[in-house]
Design an enzyme around this catalytic site. Sequence first.
Site, mmCIF file in Angstrom:
data_model
loop_
_atom_site.group_PDB
_atom_site.id
_atom_site.type_symbol
_atom_site.label_atom_id
_atom_site.label_comp_id
_atom_site.label_asym_id
_atom_site.label_seq_id
_atom_site.Cartn_x
_atom_site.Cartn_y
_atom_site.Cartn_z
ATOM 1 N N TYR A 1 1.790 2.864 4.458
ATOM 2 C CA TYR A 1 0.385 3.274 4.352
ATOM 3 C C TYR A 1 0.115 4.513 5.205
ATOM 4 C CZ TYR A 1 -4.659 3.402 4.843
ATOM 5 O OH TYR A 1 -5.965 3.829 4.862
ATOM 6 N N LYS B 1 -0.957 8.394 3.899
ATOM 7 C CA LYS B 1 -2.168 9.096 4.330
ATOM 8 C C LYS B 1 -1.837 10.415 5.027
ATOM 9 C CE LYS B 1 -5.126 6.375 2.510
ATOM 10 N NZ LYS B 1 -5.939 6.834 1.376
#
Length: 260
Positions: free
Chosen positions: A152, A156
């Site tokens: 994750y 990002k």
Amino acid sequence: MKKTALITGASSGIGLELAKVLASKGDNLILVARNRPKLEELKKQLEEQYKISVLVITQDLSIPNAAQIVYNITNQKEIQIDYLINNAGFGDFGMFYETNWEKEHRMIELNITTLTQFTKLYLKDMVTRNNGKIMNVASTAAFQPGPTMAIYYATKAYVLHFSEAIANELKDKNVTVTALCPGATSTGFQSVAEMEESKLVKGKKLPSSKEVAKYGYKAMMKGKQVAIHGFMNTVLANSVRFIPRKMVTMITRSVQDKAK
């Protein structure tokens, strides 16, 4: 003349609140997500309240070529997209060697591939018209590695760097790209990521999706390249430049471990 905004992940959280903000400004909307009942409910509410037009597109954006499917629909309907908001995304919590690859693969497809393809498709049209705005929702997670949420955080970081790079490429065009970087926010994200027990969120009073959406909208309209929500988030995101990287990773891990 009314503008039209396309918002992904519009059925809940920041995406839903962004839809409300844009509708309140009189903009027409294209709402994209998997949950059709929620989208239809939001469509009815916004059309009645603000007298705008809302098109609902039900689409799983974690599958290959999902952005092209949505683009084809708006193209066939001859809808000009003035604002593209790539908000859809999700995370996962746990040790990388223990987590589920199928879920992570879908995360990479959604957080990176679909976002990039949406940007590619609609940006070409914006550059041709010499007008448009794009918001890519990144995160304060983009500024450092994230043990227990390794993929994750990495996705990002991609969103942030990708957005900054193309924003620079567009500096002589009348098109802007904004990377919105909220910190932990009160949305359904924590449940999907299975991180309710993390020290990052457990027992914390988190900013609301509404607060973040209002902030993000203002940043997009100003053409701000990187918009970090919250003073402390801004300080922390920028402080990692001055701390040894090994220590940054250790601190991130300690913050995200499960609360005891």
